[in-house]
Design a protein around this motif. Sequence first.
Motif, PDB file in Angstrom:
ATOM      1  N   GLY A   1     -18.928  -7.988 -64.879  1.00  0.00           N
ATOM      2  CA  GLY A   1     -20.177  -8.445 -64.251  1.00  0.00           C
ATOM      3  C   GLY A   1     -20.421 -10.131 -64.351  1.00  0.00           C
ATOM      4  O   GLY A   1     -20.715 -10.881 -63.380  1.00  0.00           O
TER       5      GLY A   1
ATOM      6  N   ILE B   1     -28.637 -11.855 -57.083  1.00  0.00           N
ATOM      7  CA  ILE B   1     -28.063 -10.656 -57.455  1.00  0.00           C
ATOM      8  C   ILE B   1     -27.160 -11.069 -58.857  1.00  0.00           C
ATOM      9  O   ILE B   1     -27.126 -10.461 -59.527  1.00  0.00           O
ATOM     10  CB  ILE B   1     -27.059 -10.203 -56.144  1.00  0.00           C
ATOM     11  N   ALA B   2     -26.562 -12.300 -58.847  1.00  0.00           N
ATOM     12  CA  ALA B   2     -25.866 -12.594 -59.778  1.00  0.00           C
ATOM     13  C   ALA B   2     -26.696 -12.968 -61.178  1.00  0.00           C
ATOM     14  O   ALA B   2     -26.357 -12.641 -62.218  1.00  0.00           O
ATOM     15  CB  ALA B   2     -25.177 -13.978 -59.638  1.00  0.00           C
TER      16      ALA B   2
ATOM     17  N   CYS C   1     -28.299  -8.207 -67.027  1.00  0.00           N
ATOM     18  CA  CYS C   1     -27.828  -6.755 -67.213  1.00  0.00           C
ATOM     19  C   CYS C   1     -26.479  -6.733 -68.167  1.00  0.00           C
ATOM     20  O   CYS C   1     -26.123  -5.715 -68.852  1.00  0.00           O
ATOM     21  CB  CYS C   1     -27.645  -6.053 -66.128  1.00  0.00           C
ATOM     22  N   SER C   2     -25.805  -7.625 -67.972  1.00  0.00           N
ATOM     23  CA  SER C   2     -24.364  -7.799 -68.657  1.00  0.00           C
ATOM     24  C   SER C   2     -24.418  -8.219 -70.086  1.00  0.00           C
ATOM     25  O   SER C   2     -23.302  -8.060 -70.770  1.00  0.00           O
ATOM     26  CB  SER C   2     -23.365  -8.513 -67.930  1.00  0.00           C
TER      27      SER C   2
ATOM     28  N   TRP D   1     -18.231 -11.657 -61.494  1.00  0.00           N
ATOM     29  CA  TRP D   1     -19.079 -11.993 -60.288  1.00  0.00           C
ATOM     30  C   TRP D   1     -20.106 -13.116 -60.335  1.00  0.00           C
ATOM     31  O   TRP D   1     -20.437 -13.996 -59.430  1.00  0.00           O
ATOM     32  CB  TRP D   1     -20.018 -10.888 -59.850  1.00  0.00           C
ATOM     33  N   VAL D   2     -20.696 -13.203 -61.454  1.00  0.00           N
ATOM     34  CA  VAL D   2     -21.669 -14.455 -61.694  1.00  0.00           C
ATOM     35  C   VAL D   2     -20.717 -15.938 -61.577  1.00  0.00           C
ATOM     36  O   VAL D   2     -21.238 -16.448 -61.015  1.00  0.00           O
ATOM     37  CB  VAL D   2     -22.300 -14.238 -62.857  1.00  0.00           C
TER      38      VAL D   2
ATOM     39  N   ILE E   1     -29.220 -11.215 -61.865  1.00  0.00           N
ATOM     40  CA  ILE E   1     -29.809  -9.841 -62.324  1.00  0.00           C
ATOM     41  C   ILE E   1     -28.559  -9.161 -62.853  1.00  0.00           C
ATOM     42  O   ILE E   1     -28.577  -8.566 -63.979  1.00  0.00           O
ATOM     43  CB  ILE E   1     -30.259  -9.017 -61.247  1.00  0.00           C
ATOM     44  N   VAL E   2     -27.299  -9.312 -62.431  1.00  0.00           N
ATOM     45  CA  VAL E   2     -26.212  -8.886 -63.118  1.00  0.00           C
ATOM     46  C   VAL E   2     -25.849  -9.799 -64.318  1.00  0.00           C
ATOM     47  O   VAL E   2     -25.552  -9.049 -65.313  1.00  0.00           O
ATOM     48  CB  VAL E   2     -24.850  -8.891 -62.044  1.00  0.00           C
ATOM     49  N   ASN E   3     -26.100 -10.928 -64.397  1.00  0.00           N
ATOM     50  CA  ASN E   3     -26.176 -11.867 -65.583  1.00  0.00           C
ATOM     51  C   ASN E   3     -26.893 -11.243 -66.842  1.00  0.00           C
ATOM     52  O   ASN E   3     -26.286 -10.794 -67.969  1.00  0.00           O
ATOM     53  CB  ASN E   3     -26.222 -13.286 -65.282  1.00  0.00           C
TER      54      ASN E   3
ATOM     55  N   THR F   1     -28.247 -16.839 -68.320  1.00  0.00           N
ATOM     56  CA  THR F   1     -29.329 -16.110 -67.274  1.00  0.00           C
ATOM     57  C   THR F   1     -30.361 -16.876 -67.068  1.00  0.00           C
ATOM     58  O   THR F   1     -30.871 -16.817 -65.854  1.00  0.00           O
ATOM     59  CB  THR F   1     -29.542 -14.835 -68.342  1.00  0.00           C
TER      60      THR F   1
END
Length: 172
Positions: free
Chosen positions: A68, A120-121, A127-128, A71-72, A123-125, A147
């Motif tokens: 994840g 999106i990044a 959640c990771s 991606w960020v 949110i992924v950040n 984040t």
Amino acid sequence: MADPEQPRQPTVSTTSSTPSDSFSSTASIAYDRGFLRTPQGLLLLAEIVLGMLVWALIAGTEYFLFPGFGWVMFVAVCYWVLSVFFLIIYITMAYTRISHVPWATVDLCFNGSAFVLYLIAAIVNACSITKERHHGSHNYNSWAASTFFAFMVTLCYAGHTYFCFMAWRART
């Protein structure tokens, strides 16, 4: 005198142009001091600073162990580089010398895509983030801070997208 029995050769004329033909003929580079005082200029500076904080905070950790964060990092570094590029384009007023590009549309598409992908990044950040003991508190603190800054830069791109939309709508 030409022989009347021989057919006449067609005449072909060609012209060529170079990429420099679309630029202004002046060699001096303009500098727009007022751009950084506009809402778009201030937002662009904020995007650059906050975006750099996002990727710098993640790059100082063991992010490669978590997909994840890859991606960020991709989103943060790509849009940071492109934002620096746009800052140079606008400060030097290069957009005035490249008239074939619909800058209002380019700016709208760039900032709109940055907003969506950064959201999106971010949110992924969020959640990771894990606080597992074997990764240490340094990673956790850096990821938590990244984040926060990812959501802040997302808000900047959202505001910039709004201003770009208003400029684009005014031109069309």
